[in-house]
Design an enzyme around this catalytic site. Structure first.
Site, PDB file in Angstrom:
ATOM      1  N   TYR A   1      61.331  -8.755   7.277  1.00 26.40           N
ATOM      2  CA  TYR A   1      62.646  -9.201   7.730  1.00 26.40           C
ATOM      3  C   TYR A   1      62.711 -10.727   7.792  1.00 26.40           C
ATOM      4  CZ  TYR A   1      66.827  -9.397  10.703  1.00 26.40           C
ATOM      5  OH  TYR A   1      68.075  -9.659  11.213  1.00 26.40           O
TER       6      TYR A   1
ATOM      7  N   SER B   1      70.201 -15.142  11.484  1.00 29.24           N
ATOM      8  CA  SER B   1      69.368 -14.976  12.674  1.00 29.24           C
ATOM      9  C   SER B   1      68.556 -16.245  12.856  1.00 29.24           C
ATOM     10  CB  SER B   1      68.436 -13.771  12.487  1.00 29.24           C
ATOM     11  OG  SER B   1      67.414 -13.754  13.453  1.00 29.24           O
TER      12      SER B   1
END
Length: 347
Positions: free
Chosen positions: A152, A139
């Protein structure tokens, strides 16, 4: 030639879209996730798309022994693993001070250590054969942490650093096994309907939002072209990572002003919404690949398309140059049937 492909986090979102994308190539698929209903739905989708064979495995990617058992089963039923896609993750939407130690540990175990355990299992089987590809679904958060996602963000940063170190070791060893990483933009997945959240409003990906099929096409391309260390998907990912490299402090201040509102959709959350942190949300209900943002999500990424076209062009040019150099080298060395022969260096 069909390949044996393992996909973790395959019951929804990017993993589910990857299952369909690889299936359309006629590959053999092993789909790993915790939720039975989600896995059954993913199997149906993959079979309809044209997979040569599909098996589903209920396993928690944070359990190293369960991952090893899954890898054993894949090779027993489908044959040697050619591609392993790591996609499973968990998260908590909340300010750091409102996330418990137990929750932080769980996110780290799934979103970081799950990748580690799965990659270890894949390498144990690929290295002796000197063949295989591992794709880490990353990501833009792997480089640029954002507020309300500290657990995260930390896990994705950890994957990035670990992946770089692992890639160096594989290159140094001379193996043909490859690992590559795909840095994703905001994607329209069901995670925003089942992520643990302490926000007053519904969670959403930071726009612009892309459909999971965009991400899946990038994963397939990376599996086919794994020599590149990583791929960036979407213009927003490119802009974010470049800005973070040049003006990270300015980006800190920008996200401090905009990052909280950008991750909330204005809809009041209800207490009974699903929560998949410690138990699967799709055990009895299949959520599919898409989230609730279909009306806003982009089906194409021009940046991704340009990258793939440019990559194909560069590959063809490199092949021509390599063939040309090989022919010249053969003539210089003297070969039989165009094949150079070398003496091994003495120890």
């Amino acid at each position: 030639m069909p390949r044996t492909v393992v996909i973790s986090g395959a019951s929804g979102g990017i993993g589910r879209a990857c299952a369909v994308t690889f299936a359309a190539r006629g590959d053999r698929l092993a789909l790993i996730a915790r939720g039975r209903a989600g896995l059954d739905g993913a199997q149906r989708d993959a079979e309809r798309a044209g997979a040569a064979e599909v098996i589903t495995i209920q396993a928690d990617i944070a359990d190293a022994r369960a991952v090893e058992r899954a890898a054993d089963r894949v090779e027993e039923e489908l044959g040697p693993i050619d591609v392993w896609v790591n996609d499973a993750f968990a998260s908590v939407f909340a300010p750091f001070t409102e996330i418990s130690a137990e929750e932080f540990l769980r996110v780290t175990e799934v979103s970081y250590l799950g990748y580690v355990y799965a990659t270890r299992a894949a390498l144990r089987r690929m290295l002796p054969r000197d063949a295989g590809v591992i794709v880490q679904v990353g990501s833009s958060i792997a480089y640029r942490g954002i507020p309300l996602q500290t657990a995260y963000s930390g896990a994705k940063h950890a994957i990035q650093g670990w992946h770089e170190a692992l890639r160096c070791e594989l290159l140094a060893s001379g193996t043909r096994v490859r690992t590559t990483m795909v840095q994703m933009p905001a994607v329209n997945t069901p995670q925003f309907d089942w992520v643990r959240s302490r926000l007053s409003e519904g969670a959403q990906p930071v726009p612009p939002i892309y459909q999971p099929e965009v991400a899946a096409r990038a994963v397939l391309y990376a599996a086919d072209h794994p020599r590149r260390r990583e791929y960036w998907v979407g213009g927003s990912t490119v802009a974010t990572l470049l800005a973070n490299a040049v003006v990270p402090g300015l980006l800190d201040r920008y996200l401090a002003r905009t990052g909280f509102d950008a991750q909330q959709d204005g809809r009041r959350r209800s207490p009974g919404e699903p929560d998949n942190l410690f138990a699967p949300a799709d055990a009895d209900e299949d959520f599919g690949a898409h989230g609730r943002f279909d009306d806003r999500a982009r089906r194409r990424s021009r940046q991704q398309q340009a990258t793939h076209v440019l990559g194909a062009l560069v590959g063809r040019v490199a092949a021509v140059l390599s063939a040309s150099r090989g022919g010249c080298a053969s003539r210089r060395r003297g070969t039989r049937a165009g094949r150079p022969y070398f003496r091994k260096a003495r120890p």
